[in-house]
Write a protein that holds these residues in place. Structure first.
Motif, short mmCIF file in Angstrom:
data_model
loop_
_atom_site.label_atom_id
_atom_site.label_comp_id
_atom_site.label_asym_id
_atom_site.label_seq_id
_atom_site.Cartn_x
_atom_site.Cartn_y
_atom_site.Cartn_z
N LYS A 7 -18.29 3.20 -7.59
CA LYS A 7 -18.45 4.33 -6.67
C LYS A 7 -17.33 4.34 -5.63
CE LYS A 7 -23.27 5.36 -7.24
NZ LYS A 7 -23.34 6.73 -7.67
N ILE A 8 -16.97 3.18 -5.13
CA ILE A 8 -15.86 3.10 -4.17
C ILE A 8 -14.57 3.58 -4.83
CG2 ILE A 8 -14.38 1.49 -2.88
CD1 ILE A 8 -16.99 -0.02 -2.16
N PHE A 9 -14.36 3.17 -6.08
CA PHE A 9 -13.18 3.62 -6.81
C PHE A 9 -13.20 5.14 -6.97
CE2 PHE A 9 -11.04 4.84 -10.73
CZ PHE A 9 -9.76 4.40 -10.45
N ALA A 10 -14.35 5.70 -7.36
CA ALA A 10 -14.46 7.14 -7.59
C ALA A 10 -14.21 7.93 -6.31
CB ALA A 10 -15.84 7.47 -8.16
N GLU A 11 -14.71 7.43 -5.19
CA GLU A 11 -14.59 8.16 -3.92
C GLU A 11 -13.27 7.92 -3.20
OE1 GLU A 11 -16.71 10.43 -2.58
OE2 GLU A 11 -17.81 10.31 -4.46
N LEU A 12 -12.80 6.66 -3.20
CA LEU A 12 -11.65 6.29 -2.38
C LEU A 12 -10.40 5.94 -3.18
CD1 LEU A 12 -13.58 3.99 0.13
CD2 LEU A 12 -13.00 6.42 0.40
N GLU A 13 -10.53 5.87 -4.51
CA GLU A 13 -9.44 5.48 -5.39
C GLU A 13 -8.87 4.11 -5.02
OE1 GLU A 13 -6.64 8.68 -5.57
OE2 GLU A 13 -7.93 9.84 -6.90
N VAL A 14 -9.76 3.20 -4.69
CA VAL A 14 -9.40 1.81 -4.40
C VAL A 14 -10.19 0.93 -5.36
CG1 VAL A 14 -9.57 -0.06 -2.73
CG2 VAL A 14 -8.88 2.21 -1.98
N ASN A 15 -9.47 0.07 -6.04
CA ASN A 15 -10.11 -0.86 -6.95
C ASN A 15 -10.50 -2.10 -6.16
OD1 ASN A 15 -10.73 -2.61 -9.09
ND2 ASN A 15 -9.46 -1.36 -10.43
N LEU A 16 -11.76 -2.22 -5.86
CA LEU A 16 -12.28 -3.27 -4.99
C LEU A 16 -12.60 -4.53 -5.80
CD1 LEU A 16 -13.32 -3.81 -2.06
CD2 LEU A 16 -15.54 -3.05 -2.87
N PRO A 17 -12.07 -5.69 -5.41
CA PRO A 17 -12.46 -6.92 -6.10
C PRO A 17 -13.96 -7.16 -5.92
CG PRO A 17 -10.58 -7.31 -4.66
CD PRO A 17 -11.10 -5.94 -4.36
N LEU A 18 -14.63 -7.48 -7.00
CA LEU A 18 -16.08 -7.68 -6.92
C LEU A 18 -16.45 -8.78 -5.94
CD1 LEU A 18 -17.07 -7.34 -10.67
CD2 LEU A 18 -17.23 -5.64 -8.85
N ILE A 19 -15.63 -9.80 -5.85
CA ILE A 19 -15.93 -10.91 -4.95
C ILE A 19 -16.02 -10.43 -3.51
CG2 ILE A 19 -13.56 -11.68 -4.58
CD1 ILE A 19 -16.53 -13.99 -5.21
N GLU A 20 -15.26 -9.40 -3.16
CA GLU A 20 -15.28 -8.88 -1.78
C GLU A 20 -16.62 -8.25 -1.44
OE1 GLU A 20 -13.20 -9.50 0.62
OE2 GLU A 20 -11.97 -10.62 -0.80
N ILE A 21 -17.27 -7.67 -2.42
CA ILE A 21 -18.60 -7.10 -2.17
C ILE A 21 -19.56 -8.20 -1.76
CG2 ILE A 21 -20.57 -5.92 -3.26
CD1 ILE A 21 -18.46 -4.41 -4.94
N PHE A 22 -19.46 -9.34 -2.39
CA PHE A 22 -20.35 -10.46 -2.07
C PHE A 22 -19.95 -11.15 -0.77
CE2 PHE A 22 -20.61 -10.13 -6.75
CZ PHE A 22 -21.95 -9.82 -6.84
N LYS A 23 -18.65 -11.18 -0.48
CA LYS A 23 -18.17 -11.86 0.72
C LYS A 23 -18.38 -11.03 1.99
CE LYS A 23 -13.98 -13.35 0.51
NZ LYS A 23 -12.58 -13.62 0.15
N SER A 24 -18.35 -9.72 1.88
CA SER A 24 -18.47 -8.85 3.05
C SER A 24 -19.93 -8.78 3.48
CB SER A 24 -17.96 -7.45 2.74
OG SER A 24 -16.60 -7.51 2.40
N SER A 25 -20.19 -9.18 4.72
CA SER A 25 -21.58 -9.19 5.19
C SER A 25 -22.02 -7.84 5.75
CB SER A 25 -21.77 -10.28 6.25
OG SER A 25 -20.86 -10.09 7.31
N THR A 26 -21.05 -6.95 6.07
CA THR A 26 -21.40 -5.63 6.59
C THR A 26 -20.52 -4.58 5.93
OG1 THR A 26 -19.78 -5.68 8.39
CG2 THR A 26 -21.96 -6.63 8.86
N ILE A 27 -20.94 -3.33 6.06
CA ILE A 27 -20.14 -2.21 5.56
C ILE A 27 -18.82 -2.15 6.32
CG2 ILE A 27 -20.04 0.32 5.40
CD1 ILE A 27 -21.93 -0.97 3.39
N ARG A 28 -18.84 -2.48 7.60
CA ARG A 28 -17.62 -2.48 8.41
C ARG A 28 -16.61 -3.48 7.84
NH1 ARG A 28 -18.52 -2.62 14.39
NH2 ARG A 28 -18.31 -0.40 14.12
#
Length: 182
Positions: A7-28
């Motif tokens: 969804k982030i890729f579709a909306e922002l055209e950024v390929n997000l590393p999956l590990i970052e989703i787990f490491k990031s504790s907040t949306i910010r």
């Protein structure tokens, strides 16, 4: 995590590393990471390429080909265990819109994945690994790259069956059946 990254890729055209989703504790935290990636030029506009882990801004990359489920999350833990200064990329399978029969050939899939790999790293030496069916695809990728005189620095097949190769009968010299995998 894969759905969030898609969804982030579709909306922002950024390929997000999956590990970052787990490491990031907040949306910010996640938003800051995405912003930094765009500024650093790490945005990749391909849904099939997943940056699993970034270790360097250099040219050292390892490309990991999806398993039978078509996804690359299985490589996250492996990337954590490997402490090389290397960027780890997953190549995931295309999503299919329907379940009708498709005439997919390993050679064609490998060729498509080579194009994706070269969009990140135009020249070798390449490091390619594959798990399960991904090992078979990686094998074909390496074969095609070597046919084009590209250099391979690492090739790994993980839990992959060997290709069926006709064997010669030891006594008669005639070609026998196919090799059976253990």
């Amino acid at each position: 995590a894969t759905r969030v990254a898609a969804k982030i890729f579709a909306e922002l055209e950024v390929n997000l590393p999956l590990i970052e989703i787990f490491k990031s504790s907040t949306i910010r935290d996640l938003a800051e990471f995405i912003s930094q990636q765009k500024q650093a030029g790490f945005a990749v506009n391909d849904r099939n390429l997943v940056r699993l882990k970034s270790r360097t801004k250099g040219k050292d990359h390892v490309f990991m080909i999806h398993g039978g489920d078509g996804e690359v999350e299985g490589y996250l833990e492996l990337g954590d265990l490997l402490n090389f200064k290397t960027n780890y990329w997953g190549i995931r399978a295309d999503e299919f819109k329907n379940s009708t029969h498709m005439d997919l050939k390993i050679e064609d899939i490998a060729n498509q994945y080579i194009q994706k790999l070269k969009s990140i790293q135009p020249r070798g030496p390449y490091a390619i690994a594959g798990w399960s069916i991904g090992g078979t695809i990686a094998f074909e990728m390496v074969r095609q790259l070597e046919m084009e005189n590209d250099e391979i620095r690492l090739f790994a097949m993980i839990d992959t069956l060997p290709p069926a190769i006709p064997l010669k009968n030891d006594i008669t010299g005639k070609t026998g059946g196919k090799r059976k995998s253990a």
